[in-house]
Structure formats: C-alpha cells, structure tokens
Enzyme design. Sequence first.
Site, mmCIF file in Angstrom:
data_model
loop_
_atom_site.group_PDB
_atom_site.id
_atom_site.type_symbol
_atom_site.label_atom_id
_atom_site.label_comp_id
_atom_site.label_asym_id
_atom_site.label_seq_id
_atom_site.Cartn_x
_atom_site.Cartn_y
_atom_site.Cartn_z
ATOM 1 N NE ARG A 256 21.766 38.181 24.242
ATOM 2 C CZ ARG A 256 22.204 37.401 23.238
ATOM 3 N NH1 ARG A 256 21.466 37.227 22.166
ATOM 4 N NH2 ARG A 256 23.375 36.814 23.303
ATOM 5 C CG HIS A 260 18.606 33.984 22.813
ATOM 6 N ND1 HIS A 260 17.946 34.985 22.140
ATOM 7 C CD2 HIS A 260 17.784 32.901 22.786
ATOM 8 C CE1 HIS A 260 16.777 34.518 21.716
ATOM 9 N NE2 HIS A 260 16.663 33.268 22.097
ATOM 10 C CE1 TYR A 269 26.082 35.474 20.929
ATOM 11 C CE2 TYR A 269 25.980 33.135 21.423
ATOM 12 C CZ TYR A 269 25.487 34.404 21.574
ATOM 13 O OH TYR A 269 24.396 34.628 22.381
HETATM 14 C C1 LIG Z 1 9.657 31.743 13.312
HETATM 15 C C2 LIG Z 1 10.797 31.385 14.244
HETATM 16 N N1 LIG Z 1 12.005 31.066 13.717
HETATM 17 C C3 LIG Z 1 13.033 30.757 14.538
HETATM 18 C C4 LIG Z 1 12.863 30.750 15.904
HETATM 19 C C5 LIG Z 1 14.034 30.403 16.820
HETATM 20 N N2 LIG Z 1 14.467 31.625 17.523
HETATM 21 C C6 LIG Z 1 14.165 31.845 18.809
HETATM 22 S S1 LIG Z 1 14.766 33.297 19.375
HETATM 23 C C7 LIG Z 1 15.492 33.659 17.887
HETATM 24 C C8 LIG Z 1 16.275 34.947 17.696
HETATM 25 C C9 LIG Z 1 15.438 36.173 17.869
HETATM 26 O O1 LIG Z 1 16.252 37.308 17.870
HETATM 27 P P1 LIG Z 1 15.651 38.756 17.940
HETATM 28 O O2 LIG Z 1 14.451 38.873 17.052
HETATM 29 O O3 LIG Z 1 16.752 39.728 17.674
HETATM 30 O O4 LIG Z 1 15.101 38.914 19.424
HETATM 31 P P2 LIG Z 1 15.876 38.816 20.820
HETATM 32 O O5 LIG Z 1 15.776 37.373 21.243
HETATM 33 O O6 LIG Z 1 17.288 39.257 20.605
HETATM 34 O O7 LIG Z 1 15.136 39.693 21.766
HETATM 35 C C10 LIG Z 1 15.245 32.630 16.977
HETATM 36 C C11 LIG Z 1 15.750 32.619 15.597
HETATM 37 C C12 LIG Z 1 11.577 31.054 16.413
HETATM 38 N N3 LIG Z 1 11.322 31.087 17.726
HETATM 39 N N4 LIG Z 1 10.568 31.391 15.555
#
Ligand SMILES: Cc1ncc(C[n+]2csc(CCOP(=O)(O)OP(=O)(O)O)c2C)c(N)n1
Length: 359
Positions: A256, A260, A269
């Site tokens: 990425r 985010h 971080y």
């Molecule tokens: C069930 C749930 N837990 C926590 C969150 C908060 N949250 C939003 S994005 C994220 C990280 C996701 O990371 P990843 O799966 O690696 O996908 P990326 O955003 O890097 O594409 C989290 C924990 C959420 N949206 N849904």
Amino acid sequence: MQSPAETPLRLLGPDGRRIPNDDFDPWVSDITAERLAELYEDMVVVRRIDSEGIALQRQGQVGLWPPLRGQEAAQIGSARALRSDDFVFTSYRENAVAYCRGVGVEEMMPMWRGTAASGWDPYEFGMAPPAVIIGAQTLHATGYAMGCAKDGADSVAVAYFGDGATSQGDVSEAMVFAAAFRAPVIFLCQNNHWAISEPVSLVARRPLADRAPGFGIPSIRVDGNDVLAMMAATRWALDRARRGDGPSYIEAVTYRMGPHTTSDDPSRYADPAEHDEWLQLDPIARVERNLELNGLHSVHEVASRTADAVAADLRRACLELPDPRPLELFDHVFTEPTSRVLRQRSQYAAYLDMLGEER
Ligand SMILES: Cc1ncc(C[n+]2csc(CCOP(=O)(O)OP(=O)(O)O)c2C)c(N)n1
C-alpha cells in the site's frame, strides 16, 4: 505447481523483461504487446482515478477515500481475467476492480460523497457493494459460489480481501465451507503489508498463502505488482473453479503506497525506507519498460490523455451529485420499513420541522 511458501510467481521483472515460466506462460499466451498496452492503460487510468479521489477528499468534496496506489496490478490483472457473469465481492479499496467491471465514474462516487449507501446495481455489474465489515464478503462470495454450483452454472465468485482480514473468523469460516462444498470461489488476498497501522508480520508467521492448504484449498503466492502474473494466476484459479475443482487461494504480495484512508497518517508507523524499496517494484513502471523494449514508446502519453479525461468526468460526476433529502436516510434501511425505523423517521421529521429545515 510451486509450493506457496516459495518466491512469489513473477512473469514480468522490475526491469520489464519477461521471466519464462512453463506452468504459467500458457495462461497469458494471448497477451500480445498491444493487449499488454491495454492493461497498462487500465492501470494508468485507475491510478488517476485514485489521485482524483484523494484530491476531492482534500477539497472537502467527498468524506473519505481509500487509496489503491501500488495495488493497480493486483486488481487489474485479476479483474480483467473475469467474465461478465462472474461475481465479485470486495471491500472498500477495490475501485480498480469496479472500473474493470464497468462501473462508471458517476456510480463510483455517491458512497464516498455520502449521497447514497451504494452507488451501483450489483446485478448490472456482477459486483456487490463494497463491504466495510472486514472479511464479511468472503462469506457472501462462498454462499454465492455454492448457489452457482447448485444452479449448474460455471460462473465463479471472487472475494477480494486484505492481509488484515485473514485474522477474521469470517475468512476461516468461508474457507471451511468453500472447501467442504467445493464451491467455485477464488479467495484473492491482497497482502499490502498493512492493516491500517498493524504490519502483516504481526499476524502472519508464515506466508498467508500457506494457510489455505490447511483447509484443503490449493494456493499460490504471486507478485501482486506484476499484472501478467496476476492475470495468469487468476485464470488458473478460474479454470479450476469452472471445471468443478472448487476453491483456490491467491496471495497477491503487494504494498500500500499511501495511507490506509485519507484519515490516516502512515508516517506515524511505517518506515519510509520500506516505501522506497517498493517504489522500485512499481506495477506501472515495469509494464512501461516492457512495452518500450517491444517498441511501443508513446504509450504513456496516450494513456495519460485517457486518464485525464476519466478524471475530469469523475470530478464532474461527483460535483453534480444531488444532495439527498434528509428523510431519505430511512428509506433504504430495509426493503419494508420496521416500526422502529418508522418511529425514528417521524422523530427526525419533527426535529427538522422544529428547526425549520427542509425534510
Ligand atoms: C469486523 C471489522 N473489524 C474492524 C474494522 C476496522 N477496520 C477497518 S479497515 C481495517 C484494516 C483492514 O486491513 P486489511 O484487511 O489488510 O485491508 P486493507 O485496508 O489493507 O486493504 C480495520 C481493522 C472493520 N471495518 N471491521
């Protein structure tokens, strides 16, 4: 077939040279230089859509934007391998997949501008609305794929999710069901190394692709910044699914290159040196080098012109979106409103009346 733990599958080196591979070259034998130039243009366009989305957020025109910079090859290479009767289930970062599915720029923006809960008709594009609940879409994809198998159709469901999502129970449950029922589903994990501020190394002691074989699902690790390798691996998985061999798992190893979302600050971080290392593996630059080696020199100018036009359309479509009337918020919660929703609606209407505001 390589073991998932091995070096990721790569067909196009960072210097733009093809890397021969007896197992996977046949899957992309139709990708001539001209066809590769089309994939290149797709990537340039979606990078431009992405930077326009960020700009619109910075200008206060959309509430939030989840950048995809760096992940163009993982999304374009896989999505361009699909048929229109396949169905994709994504999270929020897959604007490039939406672009490939034919979602127009005017349908891409309402969710981010907050004027609609979802911008498009899922059945028109074979793409569900973005799932914000991490990992939930893997269950939706598995269920859809089980339905395809029961209908006797050879359509395939694809679930896109991130490295962080692999820690969610939903993803494990989806893999148990997919393996048990030999569901025609592809689990496509974009390992972009970060789940907001948590590095993948925290949650994965081994390559993520290593998890799937434990569920009985064959997997492959792919250089997610290599559009050709992504297309070859996706076609391999699609073929397995269409032949009735069930699910496959692809780990697209990518990075990425931005925050985010526009609300995040990775400088708090992430080590900038890591960012610089991945810059050398930029998915667009390596295709451009390959095209130049093949004598196609003006690809960048042509693709940039298309990208600028798409970005202008995106901006116009975004700014033209009508503000929803306040009470519309309650219209799409359920197909038929419940008494609770109706009560909340009338309370909100009374509140707006008290303020003398439009309903
Ligand atoms: C069930 C749930 N837990 C926590 C969150 C908060 N949250 C939003 S994005 C994220 C990280 C996701 O990371 P990843 O799966 O690696 O996908 P990326 O955003 O890097 O594409 C989290 C924990 C959420 N949206 N849904």
